[in-house]
Design a protein around this motif. Structure first.
Motif, PDB file in Angstrom:
ATOM      1  N   LEU A 152      23.462  20.440  54.343  1.00  0.00           N
ATOM      2  CA  LEU A 152      24.016  19.419  55.231  1.00  0.00           C
ATOM      3  C   LEU A 152      25.118  18.618  54.543  1.00  0.00           C
ATOM      4  CD1 LEU A 152      20.764  18.154  57.016  1.00  0.00           C
ATOM      5  CD2 LEU A 152      22.588  19.581  57.980  1.00  0.00           C
ATOM      6  N   VAL A 153      24.921  18.256  53.284  1.00  0.00           N
ATOM      7  CA  VAL A 153      25.962  17.533  52.547  1.00  0.00           C
ATOM      8  C   VAL A 153      27.201  18.408  52.390  1.00  0.00           C
ATOM      9  CG1 VAL A 153      26.563  16.517  50.319  1.00  0.00           C
ATOM     10  CG2 VAL A 153      24.348  16.018  51.350  1.00  0.00           C
ATOM     11  N   ALA A 154      26.989  19.681  52.062  1.00  0.00           N
ATOM     12  CA  ALA A 154      28.128  20.598  51.915  1.00  0.00           C
ATOM     13  C   ALA A 154      28.877  20.748  53.237  1.00  0.00           C
ATOM     14  CB  ALA A 154      27.634  21.957  51.431  1.00  0.00           C
ATOM     15  N   ALA A 155      28.148  20.818  54.352  1.00  0.00           N
ATOM     16  CA  ALA A 155      28.794  20.920  55.666  1.00  0.00           C
ATOM     17  C   ALA A 155      29.635  19.687  55.959  1.00  0.00           C
ATOM     18  CB  ALA A 155      27.733  21.113  56.746  1.00  0.00           C
ATOM     19  N   ALA A 156      29.138  18.511  55.563  1.00  0.00           N
ATOM     20  CA  ALA A 156      29.907  17.280  55.770  1.00  0.00           C
ATOM     21  C   ALA A 156      31.205  17.295  54.973  1.00  0.00           C
ATOM     22  CB  ALA A 156      29.058  16.065  55.384  1.00  0.00           C
ATOM     23  N   VAL A 157      31.155  17.829  53.754  1.00  0.00           N
ATOM     24  CA  VAL A 157      32.364  17.912  52.930  1.00  0.00           C
ATOM     25  C   VAL A 157      33.363  18.884  53.562  1.00  0.00           C
ATOM     26  CG1 VAL A 157      33.259  18.612  50.661  1.00  0.00           C
ATOM     27  CG2 VAL A 157      31.148  17.293  50.813  1.00  0.00           C
ATOM     28  N   VAL A 158      32.879  20.011  54.061  1.00  0.00           N
ATOM     29  CA  VAL A 158      33.769  20.969  54.729  1.00  0.00           C
ATOM     30  C   VAL A 158      34.413  20.325  55.952  1.00  0.00           C
ATOM     31  CG1 VAL A 158      33.838  23.132  56.020  1.00  0.00           C
ATOM     32  CG2 VAL A 158      32.554  23.005  53.883  1.00  0.00           C
ATOM     33  N   ALA A 159      33.620  19.660  56.771  1.00  0.00           N
ATOM     34  CA  ALA A 159      34.144  19.029  57.986  1.00  0.00           C
ATOM     35  C   ALA A 159      35.131  17.916  57.660  1.00  0.00           C
ATOM     36  CB  ALA A 159      32.992  18.482  58.824  1.00  0.00           C
ATOM     37  N   ALA A 160      34.966  17.267  56.507  1.00  0.00           N
ATOM     38  CA  ALA A 160      35.863  16.163  56.129  1.00  0.00           C
ATOM     39  C   ALA A 160      37.286  16.621  55.889  1.00  0.00           C
ATOM     40  CB  ALA A 160      35.323  15.466  54.880  1.00  0.00           C
ATOM     41  N   SER A 161      37.491  17.924  55.707  1.00  0.00           N
ATOM     42  CA  SER A 161      38.859  18.414  55.516  1.00  0.00           C
ATOM     43  C   SER A 161      39.633  18.469  56.823  1.00  0.00           C
ATOM     44  CB  SER A 161      38.835  19.802  54.862  1.00  0.00           C
ATOM     45  OG  SER A 161      38.247  20.761  55.729  1.00  0.00           O
ATOM     46  N   ALA A 162      38.956  18.513  57.968  1.00  0.00           N
ATOM     47  CA  ALA A 162      39.626  18.677  59.260  1.00  0.00           C
ATOM     48  C   ALA A 162      40.619  17.549  59.561  1.00  0.00           C
ATOM     49  CB  ALA A 162      38.595  18.806  60.375  1.00  0.00           C
ATOM     50  N   PRO A 163      40.276  16.251  59.351  1.00  0.00           N
ATOM     51  CA  PRO A 163      41.264  15.202  59.634  1.00  0.00           C
ATOM     52  C   PRO A 163      42.536  15.329  58.801  1.00  0.00           C
ATOM     53  CG  PRO A 163      39.064  14.259  59.415  1.00  0.00           C
ATOM     54  CD  PRO A 163      38.970  15.679  58.976  1.00  0.00           C
ATOM     55  N   PHE A 164      42.434  15.856  57.594  1.00  0.00           N
ATOM     56  CA  PHE A 164      43.628  16.045  56.772  1.00  0.00           C
ATOM     57  C   PHE A 164      44.504  17.168  57.324  1.00  0.00           C
ATOM     58  CE2 PHE A 164      40.516  14.061  53.961  1.00  0.00           C
ATOM     59  CZ  PHE A 164      41.267  13.035  53.404  1.00  0.00           C
ATOM     60  N   PHE A 165      43.863  18.233  57.811  1.00  0.00           N
ATOM     61  CA  PHE A 165      44.644  19.302  58.425  1.00  0.00           C
ATOM     62  C   PHE A 165      45.328  18.822  59.705  1.00  0.00           C
ATOM     63  CE2 PHE A 165      41.293  22.133  56.338  1.00  0.00           C
ATOM     64  CZ  PHE A 165      42.108  22.406  55.255  1.00  0.00           C
ATOM     65  N   ALA A 166      44.741  17.815  60.359  1.00  0.00           N
ATOM     66  CA  ALA A 166      45.346  17.279  61.583  1.00  0.00           C
ATOM     67  C   ALA A 166      46.679  16.596  61.309  1.00  0.00           C
ATOM     68  CB  ALA A 166      44.382  16.303  62.248  1.00  0.00           C
ATOM     69  N   ARG A 167      46.968  16.260  60.055  1.00  0.00           N
ATOM     70  CA  ARG A 167      48.244  15.626  59.712  1.00  0.00           C
ATOM     71  C   ARG A 167      49.393  16.627  59.663  1.00  0.00           C
ATOM     72  NH1 ARG A 167      46.395  11.744  54.622  1.00  0.00           N
ATOM     73  NH2 ARG A 167      44.790  10.548  55.761  1.00  0.00           N
ATOM     74  N   LEU A 168      49.092  17.910  59.683  1.00  0.00           N
ATOM     75  CA  LEU A 168      50.146  18.921  59.702  1.00  0.00           C
ATOM     76  C   LEU A 168      50.931  18.862  61.006  1.00  0.00           C
ATOM     77  CD1 LEU A 168      48.184  21.970  58.254  1.00  0.00           C
ATOM     78  CD2 LEU A 168      50.206  20.942  57.192  1.00  0.00           C
ATOM     79  N   ALA A 169      52.208  19.173  60.935  1.00  0.00           N
ATOM     80  CA  ALA A 169      53.013  19.264  62.144  1.00  0.00           C
ATOM     81  C   ALA A 169      52.579  20.479  62.958  1.00  0.00           C
ATOM     82  CB  ALA A 169      54.489  19.377  61.777  1.00  0.00           C
ATOM     83  N   PRO A 170      52.663  20.391  64.295  1.00  0.00           N
ATOM     84  CA  PRO A 170      52.253  21.543  65.121  1.00  0.00           C
ATOM     85  C   PRO A 170      53.005  22.824  64.780  1.00  0.00           C
ATOM     86  CG  PRO A 170      52.530  19.584  66.474  1.00  0.00           C
ATOM     87  CD  PRO A 170      53.043  19.228  65.105  1.00  0.00           C
ATOM     88  N   GLU A 171      54.257  22.687  64.310  1.00  0.00           N
ATOM     89  CA  GLU A 171      55.040  23.874  63.992  1.00  0.00           C
ATOM     90  C   GLU A 171      54.926  24.290  62.534  1.00  0.00           C
ATOM     91  OE1 GLU A 171      57.639  20.247  63.376  1.00  0.00           O
ATOM     92  OE2 GLU A 171      56.139  20.944  64.837  1.00  0.00           O
ATOM     93  N   ALA A 172      54.002  23.701  61.776  1.00  0.00           N
ATOM     94  CA  ALA A 172      53.869  24.001  60.347  1.00  0.00           C
ATOM     95  C   ALA A 172      53.638  25.493  60.120  1.00  0.00           C
ATOM     96  CB  ALA A 172      52.712  23.207  59.748  1.00  0.00           C
ATOM     97  N   GLY A 173      54.455  26.085  59.238  1.00  0.00           N
ATOM     98  CA  GLY A 173      54.294  27.485  58.864  1.00  0.00           C
ATOM     99  C   GLY A 173      54.586  28.483  59.950  1.00  0.00           C
TER     100      GLY A 173
END
Length: 487
Positions: free
Chosen positions: A449-470
């Motif tokens: 459960l702790v590991a899952a929380a750490v994985v999920a915590a990366s999602a808000p950072f990925f949301a900072r990418l521009a829609p056209e990124a890459g």
């Protein structure tokens, strides 16, 4: 122009016709598979090695720690070495060193000899991993990068999963030395294929290396990895792992300050000004830390919590590798359809759900159902790793690829070690809070459960990418922009 305002270094030129990028990816991936397989298979052979060498099993942890420390310390210099002497030449030398060191490991008659050979193996592996990625990136165009990276991601997914069962089989059937000697035919075949099929990359003059930065960074990584790999294992006197971690952080702070002040630093922090590289490396590390707990936790849960044999645990754990293989042909159409930003956000949340689902595993669960859920989780993690490894280099100028591969390789090496530390810390804390002296199934549930929380915590950072990124790499959104409206 570079992100710092100066001209980017001129990229090395290829000597000869451009090779098929899929062929290049398959060749370098086979060498990386050897490296990943070896590092995970050795753990299974440790008890047999301890008996044969007449040492305590705990002391043999130094054979793993020495390899990981050498691997981490020498990664930062790999980009400079590849530019100075040529990526193909350095990659072949790395395979040769790793293969020779494997032979020396297989012939070791004592612990000091084994540790020395493992250090040599680590040096070869440090040059092999980032230089292989660099060699591939020099051969592919942007529209080919995603397919090539899907091939290159396979060793990182399959090696750690298949290593333990293969290591157990080789140890039982042929003895622990075969775990190292199996690398000889693989290494020799890799050398032949690289020499035959991959065009030569001309060396360049990257200027003098940042000796001070390499010393500070190497010392920081060595101390930090030593602390991570020895803390709580009882293999060194109490207090030394904690001292290593503290000193590692101090040297790391000094290294970062130094790298901000020099023109050609050992670690090019200006790369973090490239948004796609920044999010792939830093937010990707958060994902890798959480996801890196699964290869450690799943086999332990099956053996310690469920009472399964090592072979049963290895076969069930291999489901993750099958899921990763299933994702390889799907990665390109998925990223073309939804783009990097949405795939990384959704992939982080789906991978987190897969890790959290393992918290519900009990001995009453049928093994086929556990196998199926692990395979699905492996599928989403493979998609995420492919997307991260590709996006990291999508906008890096060709002249800075060497620095980028060294930077990302260093960070990626730390993440799995931090994942194991996270898992062991939660396991021990859960058992302590419950008043247990040994581990039980609820302790593993807490760790998942702790590991899952750490994985999920990366999602808000990925949301900072521009829609056209890459989008030049994924092809997402490119086709509509090329359409000419009818008159």
């Amino acid at each position: 122009m570079s992100e710092t305002g100066g001209a980017d270094p001129a990229p090395p030129t290829l000597h000869g016709p451009r090779a098929d990028p899929r062929l290049v990816a398959a060749i370098v991936a086979s060498a990386l598979f050897m490296q990943n397989l070896d590092s995970s298979a050795v753990t299974t052979a440790l008890p047999a090695m301890a008996r044969d060498l007449a040492v305590e099993p705990a002391r043999l942890g130094a054979a793993i720690t020495s390899y990981l420390v050498a691997l981490t310390v020498f990664i930062p210099v790999s980009g400079w070495v590849a530019d100075r002497f040529g990526a193909k030449r350095v990659f072949m030398a790395a395979i040769a060193v790793f293969t020779l060191a494997s032979l020396l490991c297989g012939r070791a008659t004592g612990l000091p000899e084994l540790i020395g050979a493992r250090i040599l193996q680590g040096i070869g592996g440090a040059m092999m991993v980032p230089v292989a990625r660099l060699l591939l990136l020099r051969q592919v165009r942007k529209e080919e990068m995603l397919s090539a990276m899907a091939w290159l991601t396979m060793p990182a997914m399959i090696g750690p999963i298949s290593g333990p069962p293969l290591g157990g089989f080789l140890t039982d059937a042929f003895g622990w030395r075969s775990v190292f000697l199996i690398n000889l035919p693989i290494g020799l075949l890799g050398l032949v294929l690289v020499a035959w099929k991959i065009p030569r990359v001309e060396p360049t003059n990257p200027g003098p290396p940042d000796v001070v930065g390499l010393f500070l960074l190497g010392t920081a990584l060595a101390l930090f990895m030593f602390g991570l790999e020895t803390i709580g294992r009882g293999v060194v006197p109490p207090g030394l792992p904690q001292a290593g971690l503290v000193l590692g952080l101090m040297f790391g702070w000094a290294a970062l300050r130094h790298c901000r002040r020099v023109a050609r630093p050992a670690l090019d922090l200006a790369l973090l000004r490239i948004p796609t590289f920044h999010q792939s490396v830093l937010a990707g590390s958060l994902f890798r830390i959480g996801a890196g707990t699964s290869p450690f936790l799943v086999p332990m849960l099956l053996q310690v919590g469920f009472g399964k044999s090592a072979s049963e645990a290895g076969l069930v754990s291999f489901a993750t590798a099958l899921g990763a293989l299933a994702m390889k042909p799907l990665a390109r159409p998925v990223l073309r359809r939804w783009g990097f930003r949405r795939v990384l956000i959704g992939g982080a949340l789906l991978a987190a759900a897969g890790v959290a689902a393992a918290a519900a595993f009990t001995p009453a669960w049928p093994l086929p159902l556990i196998f199926a859920l692990l395979a699905i989780g492996g599928l989403f993690r493979s998609l995420q790793f492919t997307a991260l490894n590709t996006l990291a280099f999508a906008d890096v100028p060709p002249g800075r690829l060497s620095a980028a591969t060294s930077f990302s390789g260093t960070v990626q090496q730390l993440a799995p070690a931090l994942g194991v530390v996270l898992a062991t810390t939660v396991l021990e804390a859960s058992a302590l809070l419950a008043g247990r002296h040994g581990l039980a199934v609820p302790d593993f549930a807490a760790a998942f459960l702790v590991a899952a929380a750490v994985v999920a915590a990366s999602a808000p950072f990925f949301a900072r990418l521009a829609p056209e990124a890459g989008e030049a790499v994924s092809g997402h959104g490119v086709a509509p922009a090329k359409r000419v409206p009818a008159e």
